[in-house]
Design a protein around this motif. Sequence first.
Motif, short mmCIF file in Angstrom:
data_model
loop_
_atom_site.label_atom_id
_atom_site.label_comp_id
_atom_site.label_asym_id
_atom_site.label_seq_id
_atom_site.Cartn_x
_atom_site.Cartn_y
_atom_site.Cartn_z
N ASP A 137 -5.82 29.78 42.58
CA ASP A 137 -4.84 29.32 43.56
C ASP A 137 -4.61 27.82 43.50
O ASP A 137 -3.64 27.32 44.07
CB ASP A 137 -5.30 29.71 44.97
CG ASP A 137 -5.03 31.17 45.28
OD1 ASP A 137 -4.15 31.75 44.62
OD2 ASP A 137 -5.70 31.73 46.16
N THR A 138 -5.47 27.10 42.80
CA THR A 138 -5.34 25.64 42.77
C THR A 138 -4.91 25.09 41.41
O THR A 138 -4.48 23.95 41.34
CB THR A 138 -6.68 24.98 43.15
OG1 THR A 138 -7.72 25.46 42.28
CG2 THR A 138 -7.06 25.32 44.59
N ALA A 139 -5.04 25.87 40.36
CA ALA A 139 -4.68 25.36 39.03
C ALA A 139 -4.49 26.52 38.07
O ALA A 139 -4.92 27.65 38.33
CB ALA A 139 -5.77 24.42 38.51
N SER A 140 -3.87 26.22 36.94
CA SER A 140 -3.72 27.21 35.88
C SER A 140 -3.48 26.48 34.57
O SER A 140 -3.13 25.30 34.56
CB SER A 140 -2.57 28.17 36.18
OG SER A 140 -1.36 27.47 36.39
N CYS A 141 -3.65 27.19 33.47
CA CYS A 141 -3.43 26.58 32.16
C CYS A 141 -3.18 27.68 31.14
O CYS A 141 -3.75 28.77 31.23
CB CYS A 141 -4.63 25.74 31.73
SG CYS A 141 -6.14 26.70 31.50
N PRO A 142 -2.32 27.42 30.14
CA PRO A 142 -2.14 28.38 29.05
C PRO A 142 -3.39 28.41 28.17
O PRO A 142 -3.97 27.37 27.87
CB PRO A 142 -0.94 27.84 28.28
CG PRO A 142 -0.35 26.76 29.14
CD PRO A 142 -1.44 26.25 29.99
N ALA A 395 -1.88 20.87 25.00
CA ALA A 395 -2.89 19.81 25.12
C ALA A 395 -2.47 18.79 26.16
O ALA A 395 -3.29 18.33 26.98
CB ALA A 395 -3.10 19.14 23.77
N ALA A 396 -1.19 18.40 26.17
CA ALA A 396 -0.72 17.44 27.16
C ALA A 396 -0.86 18.02 28.57
O ALA A 396 -1.28 17.33 29.51
CB ALA A 396 0.74 17.08 26.88
N HIS A 397 -0.51 19.29 28.72
CA HIS A 397 -0.66 19.95 30.02
C HIS A 397 -2.12 20.00 30.44
O HIS A 397 -2.45 19.77 31.62
CB HIS A 397 -0.07 21.36 29.94
CG HIS A 397 -0.15 22.14 31.21
ND1 HIS A 397 -1.22 22.94 31.52
CD2 HIS A 397 0.71 22.24 32.25
CE1 HIS A 397 -1.01 23.50 32.70
NE2 HIS A 397 0.15 23.09 33.16
N ALA A 398 -3.01 20.30 29.50
CA ALA A 398 -4.44 20.35 29.82
C ALA A 398 -4.96 18.99 30.26
O ALA A 398 -5.74 18.88 31.22
CB ALA A 398 -5.23 20.85 28.61
N PHE A 399 -4.54 17.94 29.57
CA PHE A 399 -4.98 16.59 29.93
C PHE A 399 -4.54 16.23 31.35
O PHE A 399 -5.33 15.73 32.15
CB PHE A 399 -4.43 15.57 28.93
CG PHE A 399 -4.75 14.15 29.28
CD1 PHE A 399 -6.03 13.64 29.11
CD2 PHE A 399 -3.77 13.31 29.81
CE1 PHE A 399 -6.33 12.32 29.44
CE2 PHE A 399 -4.06 11.99 30.15
CZ PHE A 399 -5.35 11.50 29.97
#
Length: 426
Positions: A137-142, A395-399
């Motif tokens: 509910d607070t975050a997500s990532c591919p 990678a940019a999204h993860a950072f």
Amino acid sequence: MDAYQVGRVQAGLALFVADVFASVPRKDQRAKSDCYLRGLMLDGRRKSIQAMAGRLPDGNEQNLQQFVNQSAWDPVPVQRRIAERMLPLVAPTAWVIDDVSMPKDGRMSVGVAPQYCGALGKRANCQVAVSVHAASDTASCPLQWRLFLPQEWAADTDRRTSTRIPPEVGHREKWRLALDMLDALATWGMTPPVVVADAAYGTNAHLRAALTERDIAYVLAIRANVTAHALDTEPEAPERRGDTACWPQPRYRHPAPSAAELAAGLEREAFTTVTWRQGSRGDLRSRFAAMRVRPAGKAVERPIRAAASAEQGWWDGILPDCWLLIEWPTHAEAPTDYWLSNLPADTPIAELVRLAKVRWRIEHDYRELKHGLGLDHFEGRSWPGWHHHVTLVTAAHAFLTERRLSPKASAPASPSTASSTPSRTS
């Protein structure tokens, strides 16, 4: 981010790149990945290579083009390292299967074809990528991506050659691509707590069966016309007639009703109000009912019948049971949404609802990936170039996600890169 903000995080980005791109053998290539990530994060309407190179003080269009489109660096170890860093941080309640479309002009970009384009809400010329995301509910990532290759590309030798599609890659249905990603992640020791998906995937009985075979729990949206028997409906065998050698097989004597018909048979009192999370304007709540059912249809029955016959020579005709979750909003005239779940029979309805609704989170991913980080701005045409670009965007999204969630935390040790320190520096 503006130039000042990018400058403030540049030291942290350098450490991130050194870890995530440790599998990339050449020092100059790792430097280009740092440059590319800064270009993706820097404000600007377009995130094409030409546009990014013009904004960056160290931007060199030719070098970035070569790095993304011609270099042979493997994106898979980079994707693995991103997943290793992000899973502990996100602490997902579920993994989400979904797909995203990217409108394109012309017909030479890899995988482009006239097909349904969600970005435009109609059939149009586009690429479609299937993805698996870790979400809470607070975050997500591919976690992984697969580019969908339409049937027309399977035997188009000229386009396959010009876009450098590997010979082993052909047309594969989207639900199979999703399973491929789950299997690949499993080889990395990563398994989902629960898989969720929209009705385009959940309606597919083959996908549901494949998840069950892998012992993966799911809460999958389905269309209202998916059929299922009520839990207490039992198959019957007709009487044996004459001196036949075979006994009639048990089967359900009446067609299975649809999910909508099952829901219509419930009284409004069967629905209870459930709150699943806090929204920007207060609690999000609606009315739900949950009942045990036995999904039906030939796609469901055939593998079960075949497995039972192979193991014991006959089948008792009883279909496995699962949850049917139904949403009927207060002001709606009839139920609006349906889900099937293989979670245990003692699962509380509040838990079913919470998982069914967690898909909302990845819409944030897609907005940031597309509009903020240029997922669909890539102007190259090749298979390797597309996968390099998508990996760099991830990678940019993860950072950025790491900065939001834990700006001062160090990354966990990497089992996949601990012994993969690059041996070459140029």
